[in-house]
Design a protein around this motif. Structure first.
Motif, PDB file in Angstrom:
ATOM      1  N   LYS A  52       0.851  -1.190   0.000  1.00 58.16           N
ATOM      2  CA  LYS A  52       0.000   0.000   0.000  1.00 58.16           C
ATOM      3  C   LYS A  52       0.893   1.249   0.000  1.00 58.16           C
ATOM      4  N   THR A  53       2.011   1.185   0.722  1.00 61.76           N
ATOM      5  CA  THR A  53       2.936   2.317   0.774  1.00 61.76           C
ATOM      6  C   THR A  53       3.862   2.331  -0.452  1.00 61.76           C
ATOM      7  N   PHE A  54       4.316   1.127  -0.865  1.00 59.63           N
ATOM      8  CA  PHE A  54       5.234   1.031  -2.018  1.00 59.63           C
ATOM      9  C   PHE A  54       4.623   0.108  -3.068  1.00 59.63           C
ATOM     10  N   PRO A  55       3.701   0.639  -3.923  1.00 60.93           N
ATOM     11  CA  PRO A  55       3.077  -0.226  -4.916  1.00 60.93           C
ATOM     12  C   PRO A  55       4.132  -0.870  -5.818  1.00 60.93           C
ATOM     13  N   PRO A  56       4.007  -2.184  -6.060  1.00 57.53           N
ATOM     14  CA  PRO A  56       5.024  -2.847  -6.878  1.00 57.53           C
ATOM     15  C   PRO A  56       4.982  -2.348  -8.321  1.00 57.53           C
ATOM     16  N   LYS A  57       6.144  -2.344  -8.956  1.00 59.11           N
ATOM     17  CA  LYS A  57       6.189  -1.895 -10.353  1.00 59.11           C
ATOM     18  C   LYS A  57       5.571  -2.955 -11.230  1.00 59.11           C
TER      19      LYS A  57
END
Length: 297
Positions: free
Chosen positions: A292-297
């Protein structure tokens, strides 16, 4: 005793099983390095082997080895270093270094690039899942052909955690020794402190859940030395350090079995956010919070 008597006794001790009928562990270990593309795997291997070469990009799979004597005049132990290139794109190649013959002396080092938080979870998840699956397949075969060795390998991973550890029932150790290295700490250190805290806590959880050791490193000699201590333990059986650093404002250093879920704390999200997330396991919950904080590429 003459020197020859001592040498003969040493060879016999190594060649013959000890009193319990088990072979004394010696000599040859294999380590599989994998992780983010351009994450610094080659640099770490070269520094471990005290080689001053300039690292070249790993195309697919690289092999090198190191030799070290544990004490003066002792035969040199050998460590085989395998390095998987290409991030998560060449996973079928892990079948080359992970075999029935070396499963007992194999360890995995997962190098995660701390400067790329959006790739962290997917890289770790994919590499660990595929490797775990392949190792378990070999262990299942071993249970039929050599059940004692299979049991010994499985039991070894629980030895890092004391039976009275509060998380004994809550974690799922990786089937063989695992070290997670967070690389490029020098770049990571410039991140906002809240971002560093979320990444550090998450990696502590992933590491503890898998019964792994965790260390942050960079090109600085002092930090490389800390990573080398843990790699030398896997490669040459040196004593592993008992020191511990879990302060998120500093580089982490957490040997396997020394952390706990209560010290790590809950996933870094509000109770209302956690309540809205669908998760069947603690690992899934941490994944949802992290992505949620670091959406995957």
């Amino acid at each position: 005793d003459t020197l020859w008597d001592l040498a003969i006794a040493e060879v016999e001790k190594r060649e013959n099983p000890d009193d319990d009928g088990k072979r004394l562990e010696f000599g040859e270990k294999s380590i599989l390095f994998m992780g983010n593309k351009n994450g610094g795997k080659t640099t770490i291997i070269l520094r471990c082997l005290e080689r001053e070469e300039t690292p070249k990009p790993t195309l697919a799979f690289e092999y090198t080895f190191g030799r070290k004597a544990r004490r003066h005049n002792a035969p040199k132990d050998i460590a085989h270093f395998w390095e998987l290139g290409g991030g998560t794109s060449l996973l079928e190649l892990i079948q080359i270094p992970i075999t029935n013959n070396n499963i007992k002396s194999l360890a995995v080092v997962l190098v995660l690039d701390l400067s790329k938080p959006n790739e962290l979870w997917t890289t770790a998840e994919k590499l660990l899942q595929v490797t775990r699956h392949h190792v378990n397949k070999i262990l299942t075969k071993l249970e039929k052909t050599n059940p004692e060795v299979a049991t010994e390998i499985k039991q070894k991973m629980w030895n890092n955690l004391r039976k009275d550890h509060p998380d004994y029932e809550l974690i799922d150790p990786f089937p063989i020794p695992l070290l997670i290295i967070g690389s490029k700490y020098d770049i990571f250190h410039e991140f906002d402190s809240e971002v560093r805290k979320i990444i550090s806590k998450t990696l502590r959880f992933v590491s503890h859940y898998n019964g792994a050791s965790l260390v942050f490193t960079s090109k600085s000699e002092a930090l490389l030395l800390k990573a080398r201590v843990l790699i030398s333990h896997l490669a040459f059986g040196y004593d592993k350090s008992k020191s511990l650093s879990v302060d998120h404002s500093k580089p982490l250093f957490v040997p396997a079995g020394l952390d706990s879920l209560s010290q790590i704390g809950p996933p870094p999200a509000s109770d209302s956010d956690i309540g809205k997330m669908c998760a069947n396991t603690p690992l899934e919950l941490w994944k949802n919070v992290f992505e949620k904080t670091f959406p995957p590429k």
